[in-house]
Design a protein around this motif. Structure first.
Motif, PDB file in Angstrom:
ATOM      1  N   PRO A 110       0.825  -1.213   0.000  1.00  0.00           N
ATOM      2  CA  PRO A 110       0.000   0.000   0.000  1.00  0.00           C
ATOM      3  C   PRO A 110       0.856   1.260   0.000  1.00  0.00           C
ATOM      4  O   PRO A 110       1.910   1.311   0.644  1.00  0.00           O
ATOM      5  CB  PRO A 110      -0.792  -0.127   1.313  1.00  0.00           C
ATOM      6  CG  PRO A 110       0.078  -0.969   2.196  1.00  0.00           C
ATOM      7  CD  PRO A 110       0.777  -1.934   1.285  1.00  0.00           C
ATOM      8  N   ASP A 111       0.398   2.245  -0.736  1.00  0.00           N
ATOM      9  CA  ASP A 111       1.060   3.555  -0.728  1.00  0.00           C
ATOM     10  C   ASP A 111       0.503   4.334   0.457  1.00  0.00           C
ATOM     11  O   ASP A 111      -0.546   4.971   0.375  1.00  0.00           O
ATOM     12  CB  ASP A 111       0.781   4.285  -2.046  1.00  0.00           C
ATOM     13  CG  ASP A 111       1.583   5.570  -2.167  1.00  0.00           C
ATOM     14  OD1 ASP A 111       2.100   6.050  -1.133  1.00  0.00           O
ATOM     15  OD2 ASP A 111       1.682   6.106  -3.283  1.00  0.00           O
ATOM     16  N   THR A 112       1.225   4.269   1.569  1.00  0.00           N
ATOM     17  CA  THR A 112       0.706   4.830   2.827  1.00  0.00           C
ATOM     18  C   THR A 112       0.433   6.322   2.720  1.00  0.00           C
ATOM     19  O   THR A 112      -0.608   6.808   3.173  1.00  0.00           O
ATOM     20  CB  THR A 112       1.691   4.554   3.967  1.00  0.00           C
ATOM     21  OG1 THR A 112       1.959   3.155   4.040  1.00  0.00           O
ATOM     22  CG2 THR A 112       1.112   5.019   5.293  1.00  0.00           C
ATOM     23  N   SER A 113       1.352   7.058   2.127  1.00  0.00           N
ATOM     24  CA  SER A 113       1.174   8.508   2.031  1.00  0.00           C
ATOM     25  C   SER A 113      -0.039   8.857   1.177  1.00  0.00           C
ATOM     26  O   SER A 113      -0.810   9.765   1.508  1.00  0.00           O
ATOM     27  CB  SER A 113       2.427   9.165   1.458  1.00  0.00           C
ATOM     28  OG  SER A 113       2.710   8.652   0.154  1.00  0.00           O
ATOM     29  N   GLU A 114      -0.250   8.119   0.079  1.00  0.00           N
ATOM     30  CA  GLU A 114      -1.402   8.369  -0.792  1.00  0.00           C
ATOM     31  C   GLU A 114      -2.700   8.002  -0.083  1.00  0.00           C
ATOM     32  O   GLU A 114      -3.707   8.715  -0.191  1.00  0.00           O
ATOM     33  CB  GLU A 114      -1.263   7.573  -2.084  1.00  0.00           C
ATOM     34  CG  GLU A 114      -2.456   7.686  -3.033  1.00  0.00           C
ATOM     35  CD  GLU A 114      -2.657   9.087  -3.568  1.00  0.00           C
ATOM     36  OE1 GLU A 114      -3.764   9.366  -4.076  1.00  0.00           O
ATOM     37  OE2 GLU A 114      -1.725   9.909  -3.462  1.00  0.00           O
ATOM     38  N   VAL A 115      -2.692   6.890   0.657  1.00  0.00           N
ATOM     39  CA  VAL A 115      -3.883   6.473   1.398  1.00  0.00           C
ATOM     40  C   VAL A 115      -4.264   7.533   2.422  1.00  0.00           C
ATOM     41  O   VAL A 115      -5.436   7.911   2.550  1.00  0.00           O
ATOM     42  CB  VAL A 115      -3.636   5.113   2.086  1.00  0.00           C
ATOM     43  CG1 VAL A 115      -4.739   4.819   3.104  1.00  0.00           C
ATOM     44  CG2 VAL A 115      -3.580   3.995   1.051  1.00  0.00           C
TER      45      VAL A 115
END
Length: 321
Positions: A173-178
């Motif tokens: 998962p792209d944590t910053s995008e989430v």
């Protein structure tokens, strides 16, 4: 663009109608008038304010962009403020305001560019058999369109938030995008809450405090709109909780991932530390059994490889690597 409609004896009267002529018709018991304006039609609003003696504060509120949904009473009329909503595929919610002046025999609306006024006109055309109930019928059509817009928005937001929640547990998962999307969605949900929470009270007040009494035949229609408004408000509250949960879950998963990384780094550091200690021992500048001999080299290499393999197997078994 200015829109005017005149209904007489339950039927729409075609043709062009001047504002002065419409104001005169509204006094007739068999006539109902709807005048719709956009915010940039200030001259028409000023003319109507003069003809109908609209309160100055009410006119100022109609031109404001900051009013929340509410129902206010003035000496000669009621002022109804509503907000419709639109949610795009990314979950970004846009709010569009409408202000309605409710008087006996006439309804005046002033709306922002994004308000679905065409849907209101269509709703009136589809339910023209109710036009005998005059202004309350016009107000019901407004409310019905507004509440439908909120229902559509919460449904779309629910889908977007569900997709966001599913993405939290993807392989990478792209944590910053989430988190960025989660905070954007939280703003959208906040907009919806501000637009939907006061609606139930507004509808109740309209039934009991309208300038024209709402006929019993219209009560089921207002009750249905009220139920849908309550559903949209409750749904928006639930979505706010889902967003908070998604943000907390994302932060927790990020913390867990960091712990996993630190555990693996620590494991590899332990594996590297043992060979370092062994080579340090055999690198001492003192004589010991096997010093400067092949046997010493074999012993040191064997200890390095053996201890590293043993530590690797132990850590792997305990899921530290």
């Amino acid at each position: 663009m200015q829109t005017t409609r005149l209904y007489r004896d339950g039927h729409r009267v075609g043709g062009e109608h001047s504002l002065t002529n419409l104001v005169e018709h509204r006094a007739s018991e068999d006539c109902t008038v709807w005048v719709d304006l956009t915010l940039d039609e200030e001259d028409a609003l000023d003319e109507l304010a003069s003809l109908l003696e609209l309160h100055q504060l009410a006119v100022e509120d109609a031109r404001s962009h900051l009013e929340r949904p509410r129902l206010a009473r003035f000496d000669s009329h009621l002022l109804l403020t509503l907000s419709s909503s639109h949610c795009d595929e990314q979950g970004d919610v846009t709010i569009s305001r409408l202000t309605a002046f409710i008087l006996p025999g006439i309804l005046i609306t002033v709306h922002e560019a994004g308000f679905p006024i065409e849907s209101v006109a269509k709703r009136l055309d589809e339910n023209e058999e109710l036009s005998a109930y005059r202004v309350p019928w016009l107000v019901w059509a407004l409310l019905d369109v507004v509440v439908d817009s909120h229902t559509d928005s919460v449904e779309r937001l629910d889908e977007v938030i569900e997709a966001l929640s599913d993405g939290l547990f993807s392989e990478r998962p792209d944590t910053s995008e989430v988190q960025r999307r989660a905070f954007t969605l939280r703003r959208s949900v906040s907009k919806l809450r501000h637009a939907t929470l006061p609606l139930k009270e507004v509808i109740t007040l309209l039934i009991h405090q309208g300038e024209e009494k709402v006929a019993p035949e219209l009560h089921p229609y207002f009750a249905d709109v009220g139920d849908h408004a309550a559903l949209a408000a409750d749904w928006s509250e639930t979505l706010a909780e889902h967003i908070s949960t998604a943000i907390e879950t994302s932060i927790a998963l990020q913390g867990n991932k960091m712990n996993e990384i630190m555990k693996k780094v620590t494991g590899w550091a332990a594996i590297i530390a043992v060979p370092t200690a062994i080579t340090g021992f055999f690198g001492m500048n003192v004589d010991f059994p096997g010093h400067n001999e092949v046997e010493g080299l074999i012993a040191s290499v064997s200890l390095v490889i053996g201890s590293s393999v043993v530590l690797y197997l132990v850590f792997k078994r305990r899921d530290w690597l």
